[in-house]
Structures are given as structure tokens and as C-alpha cells.
Motif scaffolding. Structure first.
Motif, mmCIF file in Angstrom:
data_model
loop_
_atom_site.group_PDB
_atom_site.id
_atom_site.type_symbol
_atom_site.label_atom_id
_atom_site.label_comp_id
_atom_site.label_asym_id
_atom_site.label_seq_id
_atom_site.Cartn_x
_atom_site.Cartn_y
_atom_site.Cartn_z
ATOM 1 N N THR A 85 8.319 19.901 76.904
ATOM 2 C CA THR A 85 8.761 18.990 75.845
ATOM 3 C C THR A 85 7.653 18.035 75.425
ATOM 4 N N LEU A 86 6.741 17.746 76.328
ATOM 5 C CA LEU A 86 5.674 16.794 76.023
ATOM 6 C C LEU A 86 4.805 17.275 74.870
ATOM 7 N N ARG A 87 4.678 18.561 74.753
ATOM 8 C CA ARG A 87 3.896 19.153 73.661
ATOM 9 C C ARG A 87 4.468 18.774 72.296
ATOM 10 N N TYR A 88 5.779 18.664 72.210
ATOM 11 C CA TYR A 88 6.438 18.377 70.938
ATOM 12 C C TYR A 88 6.565 16.885 70.641
ATOM 13 N N PHE A 89 6.563 16.068 71.678
ATOM 14 C CA PHE A 89 6.757 14.637 71.480
ATOM 15 C C PHE A 89 5.477 13.819 71.604
ATOM 16 N N GLY A 90 4.414 14.394 72.144
ATOM 17 C CA GLY A 90 3.121 13.720 72.187
ATOM 18 C C GLY A 90 2.365 14.067 70.919
ATOM 19 N N ARG A 91 2.617 13.338 69.865
ATOM 20 C CA ARG A 91 2.161 13.711 68.533
ATOM 21 C C ARG A 91 0.716 13.340 68.224
ATOM 22 N N GLY A 92 0.024 12.711 69.106
ATOM 23 C CA GLY A 92 -1.311 12.236 68.763
ATOM 24 C C GLY A 92 -1.194 10.941 67.979
#
Length: 104
Positions: A85-92
Motif C-alpha cells: 500500500t505504501l507504493r500508492y500512498f507515498g506520492r512523492g
């Protein structure tokens, strides 16, 4: 796909044993529920160095997948693991995402 335990599996010799009483059956069901219970987690987004943070989503981590529901708007997701999930919520753009496991 992982099979959810049942009272029949938990009581492998069911055919050779007499029927369970109400209390014994309730205890056996409680054990089955405890074995298959998912873990609850929050996906938290943060900006800066302790400047601001918020809950972006809630999730349930099962043995073989994670189900995630955004806190505000968004699409429910089914992912291979809670960590994905971190991939989708860690937006840069200065926004970091982290998992926070909720203990019972």
C-alpha cells in the motif's frame, strides 16, 4: 488461496467423537475465528519533519492479501500485502507513507 480453518478441520476426528456441547462448540469456534483474524492497520501520510500527518487509509491484512479502504475519497484496493500500500500512498512531493499496526 489460503483456506480458512473450519470447526470440522479443527476437530479432525469429528466422525469418531460424540457431538460437542454448546460450550465446547463455542470455544472451538472462538479458536477458528482467532486463527483466521486479519490484522488491522492504518496508512499514515506525513509531510516535512513532524510538520503534519493524517490517516490516508485503513486496511485489513490477511495471510495472503491486504484489503485497503481510503479514509476520504478513493478506490478500495486488494493488494498482495499491507506493505504494497505504501507504493500508492507515498506520492512523492514531500509526502511519505507509513504503516501503523493497530494492536488489539
Amino acid at each position: 488461496m489460503t483456506e480458512v480453518p473450519s470447526t470440522t478441520q479443527a476437530r479432525s476426528e469429528a466422525e469418531s467423537l460424540p457431538p460437542l456441547g454448546q460450550d465446547e462448540y463455542a470455544t472451538l469456534l472462538a479458536e477458528v475465528v482467532a486463527e483466521s483474524m486479519p490484522r488491522l492497520f492504518a496508512v499514515v501520510q506525513e509531510v516535512g519533519d513532524r510538520e503534519d500527518g493524517w490517516v490516508a487509509a485503513w486496511g485489513l491484512a490477511f495471510e495472503d492479501r491486504a484489503e485497503v479502504v481510503p479514509y476520504g475519497r478513493g478506490v478500495r484496493m486488494s493488494l498482495p500485502s499491507a506493505e504494497k500500500t505504501l507504493r500508492y500512498f507515498g506520492r512523492g512531493g514531500g509526502v511519505r507513507a507509513s504503516l501503523h499496526w493497530i494492536s488489539s
